[in-house]
Write an enzyme that holds these catalytic residues in place. Structure first.
Site, PDB file in Angstrom:
ATOM      1  N   TRP A 168       0.800  -1.219   0.000  1.00  0.00           N
ATOM      2  CA  TRP A 168       0.000   0.000   0.000  1.00  0.00           C
ATOM      3  C   TRP A 168       0.834   1.271   0.000  1.00  0.00           C
ATOM      4  O   TRP A 168       0.333   2.343  -0.335  1.00  0.00           O
ATOM      5  CB  TRP A 168      -0.923   0.029   1.228  1.00  0.00           C
ATOM      6  CG  TRP A 168      -0.217  -0.198   2.536  1.00  0.00           C
ATOM      7  CD1 TRP A 168      -0.128  -1.372   3.228  1.00  0.00           C
ATOM      8  CD2 TRP A 168       0.510   0.774   3.308  1.00  0.00           C
ATOM      9  NE1 TRP A 168       0.618  -1.188   4.369  1.00  0.00           N
ATOM     10  CE2 TRP A 168       1.010   0.115   4.444  1.00  0.00           C
ATOM     11  CE3 TRP A 168       0.781   2.136   3.142  1.00  0.00           C
ATOM     12  CZ2 TRP A 168       1.776   0.759   5.422  1.00  0.00           C
ATOM     13  CZ3 TRP A 168       1.540   2.781   4.106  1.00  0.00           C
ATOM     14  CH2 TRP A 168       2.030   2.092   5.237  1.00  0.00           C
ATOM     15  N   ASN A 169       2.132   1.197   0.383  1.00  0.00           N
ATOM     16  CA  ASN A 169       2.852   2.444   0.643  1.00  0.00           C
ATOM     17  C   ASN A 169       3.346   3.164  -0.608  1.00  0.00           C
ATOM     18  O   ASN A 169       3.510   4.378  -0.600  1.00  0.00           O
ATOM     19  CB  ASN A 169       4.003   2.208   1.628  1.00  0.00           C
ATOM     20  CG  ASN A 169       4.939   1.096   1.198  1.00  0.00           C
ATOM     21  OD1 ASN A 169       4.621   0.274   0.338  1.00  0.00           O
ATOM     22  ND2 ASN A 169       6.108   1.056   1.805  1.00  0.00           N
ATOM     23  N   ARG A 177       6.931  -1.506 -11.115  1.00  0.00           N
ATOM     24  CA  ARG A 177       8.204  -2.201 -10.921  1.00  0.00           C
ATOM     25  C   ARG A 177       8.071  -3.706 -11.159  1.00  0.00           C
ATOM     26  O   ARG A 177       9.048  -4.372 -11.501  1.00  0.00           O
ATOM     27  CB  ARG A 177       8.736  -1.927  -9.511  1.00  0.00           C
ATOM     28  CG  ARG A 177      10.200  -2.292  -9.347  1.00  0.00           C
ATOM     29  CD  ARG A 177      10.814  -1.625  -8.135  1.00  0.00           C
ATOM     30  NE  ARG A 177      10.446  -2.275  -6.893  1.00  0.00           N
ATOM     31  CZ  ARG A 177      10.859  -1.869  -5.692  1.00  0.00           C
ATOM     32  NH1 ARG A 177      11.618  -0.791  -5.587  1.00  0.00           N
ATOM     33  NH2 ARG A 177      10.506  -2.503  -4.607  1.00  0.00           N
ATOM     34  N   ALA A 194      -2.814  -3.902  -2.806  1.00  0.00           N
ATOM     35  CA  ALA A 194      -3.187  -3.822  -1.392  1.00  0.00           C
ATOM     36  C   ALA A 194      -4.611  -3.291  -1.252  1.00  0.00           C
ATOM     37  O   ALA A 194      -5.022  -2.384  -1.968  1.00  0.00           O
ATOM     38  CB  ALA A 194      -2.212  -2.912  -0.654  1.00  0.00           C
ATOM     39  N   GLY A 246       6.109  -6.848   0.672  1.00  0.00           N
ATOM     40  CA  GLY A 246       5.325  -6.728   1.890  1.00  0.00           C
ATOM     41  C   GLY A 246       6.127  -7.191   3.091  1.00  0.00           C
ATOM     42  O   GLY A 246       7.362  -7.206   3.072  1.00  0.00           O
ATOM     43  N   SER A 247       5.440  -7.602   4.123  1.00  0.00           N
ATOM     44  CA  SER A 247       6.101  -7.962   5.367  1.00  0.00           C
ATOM     45  C   SER A 247       6.801  -9.313   5.264  1.00  0.00           C
ATOM     46  O   SER A 247       6.425 -10.186   4.471  1.00  0.00           O
ATOM     47  CB  SER A 247       5.087  -8.019   6.511  1.00  0.00           C
ATOM     48  OG  SER A 247       4.248  -9.160   6.387  1.00  0.00           O
ATOM     49  N   GLU A 268      10.417  -8.978  -1.812  1.00  0.00           N
ATOM     50  CA  GLU A 268      10.970  -7.745  -1.246  1.00  0.00           C
ATOM     51  C   GLU A 268      10.240  -7.528   0.057  1.00  0.00           C
ATOM     52  O   GLU A 268       9.074  -7.146   0.073  1.00  0.00           O
ATOM     53  CB  GLU A 268      10.783  -6.576  -2.221  1.00  0.00           C
ATOM     54  CG  GLU A 268      11.673  -5.389  -1.888  1.00  0.00           C
ATOM     55  CD  GLU A 268      10.993  -4.389  -0.987  1.00  0.00           C
ATOM     56  OE1 GLU A 268      11.294  -4.393   0.228  1.00  0.00           O
ATOM     57  OE2 GLU A 268      10.165  -3.618  -1.476  1.00  0.00           O
ATOM     58  N   LEU A 269      10.942  -7.807   1.178  1.00  0.00           N
ATOM     59  CA  LEU A 269      10.283  -7.915   2.472  1.00  0.00           C
ATOM     60  C   LEU A 269      10.673  -6.751   3.388  1.00  0.00           C
ATOM     61  O   LEU A 269      10.969  -5.667   2.927  1.00  0.00           O
ATOM     62  CB  LEU A 269      10.619  -9.280   3.081  1.00  0.00           C
ATOM     63  CG  LEU A 269      10.322 -10.471   2.153  1.00  0.00           C
ATOM     64  CD1 LEU A 269      10.759 -11.788   2.794  1.00  0.00           C
ATOM     65  CD2 LEU A 269       8.852 -10.523   1.762  1.00  0.00           C
ATOM     66  N   ARG A 296      10.676  10.031   3.876  1.00  0.00           N
ATOM     67  CA  ARG A 296       9.995   9.667   2.633  1.00  0.00           C
ATOM     68  C   ARG A 296       8.720   8.893   2.965  1.00  0.00           C
ATOM     69  O   ARG A 296       8.733   7.930   3.732  1.00  0.00           O
ATOM     70  CB  ARG A 296      10.929   8.796   1.776  1.00  0.00           C
ATOM     71  CG  ARG A 296      10.370   8.494   0.396  1.00  0.00           C
ATOM     72  CD  ARG A 296      11.303   7.588  -0.373  1.00  0.00           C
ATOM     73  NE  ARG A 296      10.834   7.396  -1.745  1.00  0.00           N
ATOM     74  CZ  ARG A 296      11.295   6.452  -2.561  1.00  0.00           C
ATOM     75  NH1 ARG A 296      12.242   5.628  -2.137  1.00  0.00           N
ATOM     76  NH2 ARG A 296      10.824   6.337  -3.773  1.00  0.00           N
ATOM     77  N   CYS A 302      10.058   0.692   3.433  1.00  0.00           N
ATOM     78  CA  CYS A 302      10.934  -0.376   3.910  1.00  0.00           C
ATOM     79  C   CYS A 302      12.395   0.052   3.905  1.00  0.00           C
ATOM     80  O   CYS A 302      13.224  -0.539   4.601  1.00  0.00           O
ATOM     81  CB  CYS A 302      10.737  -1.627   3.070  1.00  0.00           C
ATOM     82  SG  CYS A 302      10.911  -1.345   1.298  1.00  0.00           S
ATOM     83  N   GLU A 399      10.426  -2.544  12.451  1.00  0.00           N
ATOM     84  CA  GLU A 399      10.204  -1.365  11.623  1.00  0.00           C
ATOM     85  C   GLU A 399       9.262  -0.388  12.327  1.00  0.00           C
ATOM     86  O   GLU A 399       8.203  -0.782  12.808  1.00  0.00           O
ATOM     87  CB  GLU A 399       9.593  -1.765  10.277  1.00  0.00           C
ATOM     88  CG  GLU A 399      10.564  -2.427   9.332  1.00  0.00           C
ATOM     89  CD  GLU A 399       9.946  -2.656   7.963  1.00  0.00           C
ATOM     90  OE1 GLU A 399      10.275  -1.899   7.035  1.00  0.00           O
ATOM     91  OE2 GLU A 399       9.149  -3.590   7.832  1.00  0.00           O
ATOM     92  N   GLU A 476      14.716  -6.235  -8.069  1.00  0.00           N
ATOM     93  CA  GLU A 476      13.793  -5.564  -8.976  1.00  0.00           C
ATOM     94  C   GLU A 476      14.473  -4.320  -9.534  1.00  0.00           C
ATOM     95  O   GLU A 476      15.147  -3.590  -8.807  1.00  0.00           O
ATOM     96  CB  GLU A 476      12.501  -5.182  -8.252  1.00  0.00           C
ATOM     97  CG  GLU A 476      11.698  -6.391  -7.798  1.00  0.00           C
ATOM     98  CD  GLU A 476      10.388  -6.016  -7.139  1.00  0.00           C
ATOM     99  OE1 GLU A 476       9.355  -6.609  -7.502  1.00  0.00           O
ATOM    100  OE2 GLU A 476      10.389  -5.129  -6.256  1.00  0.00           O
TER     101      GLU A 476
END
Length: 496
Positions: A168-169, A177, A194, A246-247, A268-269, A296, A302, A399, A476
């Site tokens: 979602w971010n 991407r 998301a 995501g997480s 990509e976690l 940012r 992340c 995080e 990526e």
């Protein structure tokens, strides 16, 4: 902290953007409602107002989507690289032509200030331009076996139908991407954006249709039940590739499911990025970099600097300057002129940040600015600087995902490298020094996939984005990004 009146997004421009948007599922080239007919609400986090509803897809919709992708794969794989390239190039140009509208849509659904949203739109578009150029450069090679008896012909082929799951971010950039290299490689796709921020993805579908993407190549299912939808995709036997952002916890679960069908994966976690300021650093450059790396997307990134380590000789001055910078930022609705910091995305994100700050303060941290949530509607939290954060504070081990800078002092290089690497994550790290030898030495010692040297920004479509350890698998972007969507085939031929 500066605050301003919260403006609503019931402007003509906002209404026009929303009214022109498809909010159904996109299956095999057609917009439709979900099999159940259900829809779910999208909320503006700055005002807590419902702005629209979107189709709530289920497992039956997911099966239709993956079957469409499977049926389209063979023909799409045979398409000319230049054809795929030109679709991506046209989509790039369409995105840039609609930068303001897409930015407003993004701000409406997830809160980031319009200036930052415009930046994300340009960043997102660049992935399409980059991979439009990569599409026509997919290569191979020919060699001879050591004994000279055979020719080895190596070629690259699309991996097949791909499952793409975006966060979602960064709702537009994370879509491009993944979609960009899949299109360039000749892969069909099913996409689950998301549930908090699906609108940017739905707008992107319309752009790709206008750019000439054939039916069935991209199929999108929005849902409040991701387990049912993604589970149907991963268990279908049709999907051959999973790309997830995501997480770490969700990523581990998806890896277990993908393993049942031996699928290719890109993950990509999470991250827990250190930012290190050595005693010889240019202080102004370091503060600028820390603001960029921390703030940012309101800290909801992340790659955000989660743990800021500053040499004891600079720690007090650095902390004071950082507090002055963050304390001067204007907090408000991202759609309002002059806003620097928008809301967090949802109430539980706000509750988490508030809890982490309270824990750090209880363990001895000093609040130099912020440390509170403003009154009124919206999921806002004041930009915050905490000095003297204890090593056992919770925010040092997870995080933060919010506008909170945790500053810790250190004495020696060995000490700070050990502190920086004392985490299961390894996505990004930042270091500030004017000593070239130290820059290389520490950069190589950091257990991360990306290092920012005297800069707080590492993301770029031309660079390979990704991490090590619990921060993920694969990369990526860059020249390696398309390889994640290609299989290598070798053919042996006797030499006559």
């Amino acid at each position: 902290m500066n605050t301003q009146g919260i403006s609503t997004l019931s402007t003509d421009a906002s209404r026009n953007v929303l009214e022109s948007l498809h909010t159904g599922l996109h299956l095999n080239g057609q917009w439709s409602e979900s099999a159940s007919g259900e829809r779910f609400e999208i909320v503006n986090p700055a005002t807590e107002e419902v702005i629209t509803t979107v189709a709530n897809g289920n497992a039956a919709d997911a099966r239709r989507a993956i079957e469409a992708a499977g049926a389209a794969q063979a023909q799409w794989a045979k398409s000319a690289p230049r054809f795929r390239s030109e679709i991506l190039r046209r989509a790039y140009e369409l995105i840039m032509a609609r930068q303001d509208q897409l930015a407003l849509l993004m701000t409406t659904e997830m809160g980031k200030p319009l200036a930052e949203a415009r930046g994300e739109v340009a960043y997102a578009a660049e992935f399409f331009r980059w991979f439009s150029e990569e599409a026509v450069r997919i290569g191979g090679n020919q060699t001879t076996t050591g004994d000279g008896a055979n020719r080895i012909l190596v070629s690259k082929e699309p991996v097949g139908p791909c499952v793409l799951i975006t966060p979602w971010n960064f709702p537009l950039a994370m879509g491009t991407r993944k979609i960009g290299p899949a299109i360039a490689a000749g892969c069909t796709m099913v996409l689950k954006p998301a549930s908090l921020t699906p609108l940017s993805s739905l707008a992107l579908v319309d752009i790709l249709i206008e750019a000439g993407l054939p039916d069935g190549v991209l199929n999108v299912v929005t849902t409040k039940d991701p387990g049912a939808v993604v589970g149907a995709w991963l268990g279908s036997g049709i999907a051959r590739k999973l790309s997830f952002t995501g997480s770490t916890a969700v990523g581990v679960n998806l890896l277990e499911q993908a393993a049942q069908h031996v699928m290719r994966t890109s993950m990509e976690l999470g991250g827990n990025a250190p930012l290190i300021v050595f005693g010889d650093a240019d202080l102004e450059v370091a503060v600028d970099g820390a603001v960029a790396a921390k703030m940012r997307n309101m800290g909801e990134a992340c790659t955000a600097a989660n743990r800021i380590f500053v040499h004891s000789s600079l720690a007090e001055e650095f902390s004071d300057k950082l507090a002055q910078r963050l304390g001067a930022l204007v907090v408000g609705d991202g759609a309002a002129d002059g806003t620097d910091v928008g809301p967090l995305v949802e109430p539980k994100a706000l509750d988490k940040v508030e809890s982490l700050v309270a824990d750090a303060v209880a363990k001895g941290a000093r609040v130099l600015c912020g440390g509170n949530r403003p009154e009124g509607a919206g999921y806002f939290y004041a930009p915050t600087v905490l000095a003297g954060v204890s090593p056992d504070a919770q925010m040092m081990h997870q995080e933060i995902f919010g506008p909170v800078a945790a500053v810790v002092s250190f004495e020696t290089e060995d000490e700070v490298v050990a502190l920086a690497n004392d985490t299961p994550w390894g996505l990004a790290g930042y270091l500030f020094t004017q000593d070239l030898d130290r820059a290389f030495r520490v950069g190589e010692a950091l257990q991360v996939g990306m290092v920012g040297l005297n800069t707080g920004i590492v993301s770029n479509p031309a660079a390979p984005f990704g991490g090590v350890k619990a921060s993920g698998l694969g990369r990526e972007g860059g020249t390696t990004g398309i390889e994640e969507f290609l299989e290598t085939k070798y053919m042996s031929m006797p030499r006559r």
